[in-house]
Write an enzyme that holds these catalytic residues in place. Sequence first.
Site, mmCIF file in Angstrom:
data_model
loop_
_atom_site.group_PDB
_atom_site.id
_atom_site.type_symbol
_atom_site.label_atom_id
_atom_site.label_comp_id
_atom_site.label_asym_id
_atom_site.label_seq_id
_atom_site.Cartn_x
_atom_site.Cartn_y
_atom_site.Cartn_z
ATOM 1 C CB SER A 221 -46.478 -25.155 46.722
ATOM 2 O OG SER A 221 -47.730 -25.727 47.108
ATOM 3 C CD GLU B 37 -3.128 -0.791 0.125
ATOM 4 O OE1 GLU B 37 -3.210 0.366 -0.364
ATOM 5 O OE2 GLU B 37 -3.773 -2.025 -0.440
#
Length: 827
Positions: A432, A39
């Site tokens: 319960s 690059e």
Amino acid sequence: MQVFTEDGELISQFGEKRRIPLKLTEMPPLLVQAFLAVEDTRFYEHPGIDIIGIFRAATVVAQSGDFSQGASTITQQLARNFFLSREKKLIRKIKEIFLAFHIEQLLSKDQILELYLNKIELGQRSFGVGAAAQVYFGKTVHELSVDEIAIIAGLPKAPSALNPIRSASNARARRNIVLGRMLDTGVIDKAAYDAAIAAPITSKLHGAQITASAPYIAEMVRQDMVNRFGEETAYSAGLKVYTTVNSQQQAAAKQALQQNLYDYDERHGYRGPVAQLWPATLQQSADNEPVFVEDNPLPREDILAYLDKQSGIEDLIPAVVIQVAAQSAELIIAGGQQISLEWDGLKWARRFINDERQAVAPKTAFNIVAPGMHVLVRQQQQQWRLSQVPQASSAIVAIDPNNGAIRSLVGGYSFSQSQFNRATQAKRQVGSNIKPFIYSAALEHGYTLASIMNDAPIHQWDDNAGIAWRPKNSPAVYDGPIRIREALAKSKNVVSVRLLRGVGIDNSIRHLQRFGFAASDLPRNETLSLGSASLTPLELVTGYAVFANGGYLVTPYVIDKVLSDEGEVIFEHNPAIACQQCEQTPSEAEQSNNEDSEAQLDQLFSQLAADSSSQAEPDAISEPQQRLAEQVISEQNSFLIADALKSSVWGGGSWQHGTGWNGTAWRVQSLKRRDISAKTGTTNDSKDTWFSGFTPDLAVTVWVGFDDANRSLGRAQWHANMGQQQSAGTESGARTALPAWLSYLQAVSSSVPERQATPPVGLASVRIDLQTGLLSRKTDHTSSFEYFKPGTEPSQYASADIQQISFDSTAEKKPADQDKEEEVELF
């Protein structure tokens, strides 16, 4: 956005862009040099633009009019990625050059390169080299080979077209160009170049490297972040969210829930194969032995091709049966491995008839599987086991009762199967499990744990319905006069009804609302005492936390803190804590400060979303003041209920003298901890089963049922093949939900040290007669100490003690008050 456990394990990630930010020093030099080689070879020499490259590109444009010739330096690419578009126009190029000069004035070369390598788009929604290494190869940057580095370094030119997932041939061609540049610039030698050129393209799409399985938690976090800050900020700001979940406890919760569902499923029988790929008929051989006759069985290659298209779920693996013997079977699983199913992994699979019935136990493998069957298998304790996707559902949630932090949460068998979070979204009748709250209300209205209630059948005519209401105990055993402590531990239904009547429905509902339960979820009739209220597991465990922490209502939360992409803490949760040594309620000023902090946080994230391009750092949030949870019941009330629920685990009486009894949670005794309080819960027809329990530092609730609320969990009949390794009978809280709770606590017990709750100031410990609940002078199996709130302890002695005193001429006569004072231990 990445979501982590409290101990730093990755749960999930969300968003349009995947990033794994790295410092330049954290990147391998070869990777950095590869990018520079292809690059910008003169990156450390030029002032932001490469004059040679510009003249070369200008010459090409002048000669051909082609703008495709690149001349952008890394600095220019950084300027374009942050501030400009990719359009190939001269004005964009001019802007790019001026921006590059300015960036070079503001940042060092290393800072520019670090930003570039972290921000550059590299395809498949990956931005930066860290994300690309993970997405394409499932590796960290340090694990990349030379050819893999070259593939990544070649992507900036055209990330969509050149990535190896989109086109292996394009990626190979571009990789070879990059390798050539690396050779030319001396980054690699000829040997490394030749080896990399010859390497095949093996990339495939990799998801996030999840190290903690908590998808229901991840979705809770995603929804919270989006609702609070909006999608753009949540998904695009690179936030790191740390939850309150502990990775080891979460893994234990998932394992406990799934194994419990497998166990339930196996109790109720095998529903058959996924598919039959070719016919196989069971016949008798010449030796009068059973044998399968197969019609056009698929060759191995076709079986493997079929399995490649099948997907498993959780730890269930697709397999095809290829051979069956008397007590074993041979199978091929996805991937091509051939495995053996031994009898221990098969013998459970009697045929499912319905939820209440199962067929007879199989005697051989011929009764269970046949060649050509597509089945599911899983490994359990290093052994393969025939399996199936459970039809029942479940949820488990564990919180810290002292601040509401969620430590574990699993909302179902599999998030991939159903995203419905049963821990937070499924309101089911609690059975319960409601009773401790009813008993808590009774203690507020003059009852004590030694109060005697009549455990006898109730018959009440209902004029509106035209029938009699007959609530029954389960099982239908009635003990007559019974102390409240024992009635709660044994989960006596009729006693709960009588207590509700004694307190009053309106008073009871108001009391239950203190625990955070909505009035709309609490039916205004006597069925409330038996658990007709519908709550989510998270709501229920929050209520139980009140008993664990001394009477304070904490608010469950899962997000502990949020970090920016730069690692700055931009939000940290400030939970309201249960503090018995602090003021009971926060002041109005503190509440106002908390609201201001929320508003400040919202404003901060709005600014972060608007200014993300400029990388503006948010202002620091001042540390908020400590928040105090509201005390909703007295410390004495919470202690008494928690202590009574320990009797649900350990029972009472004397087994040696024939008066011993078990509570419904007696299986928890296997943990050998005396700091656990627990309660079972089962609704009519076993449609919902529950188990809730807590220590001073952890509250846990488990629910098991079907998503279809009308379907009963049914009954498991005795299985001849399983012997004592089974749980036959009607499904219930103790049989169906408790095993998951117990498995979870066994796994996490070492991280939650045993800690006994200290009786609060003001409680009195008085020796009582176990039969009558009155005072007792005896110290044998007929008496025991009981806790009382001041002024509620009994004032009379049991008749047996009185008779003993009257016939004992040598006994010293003392005033009744003096006797009572000596029998009371104050805390």
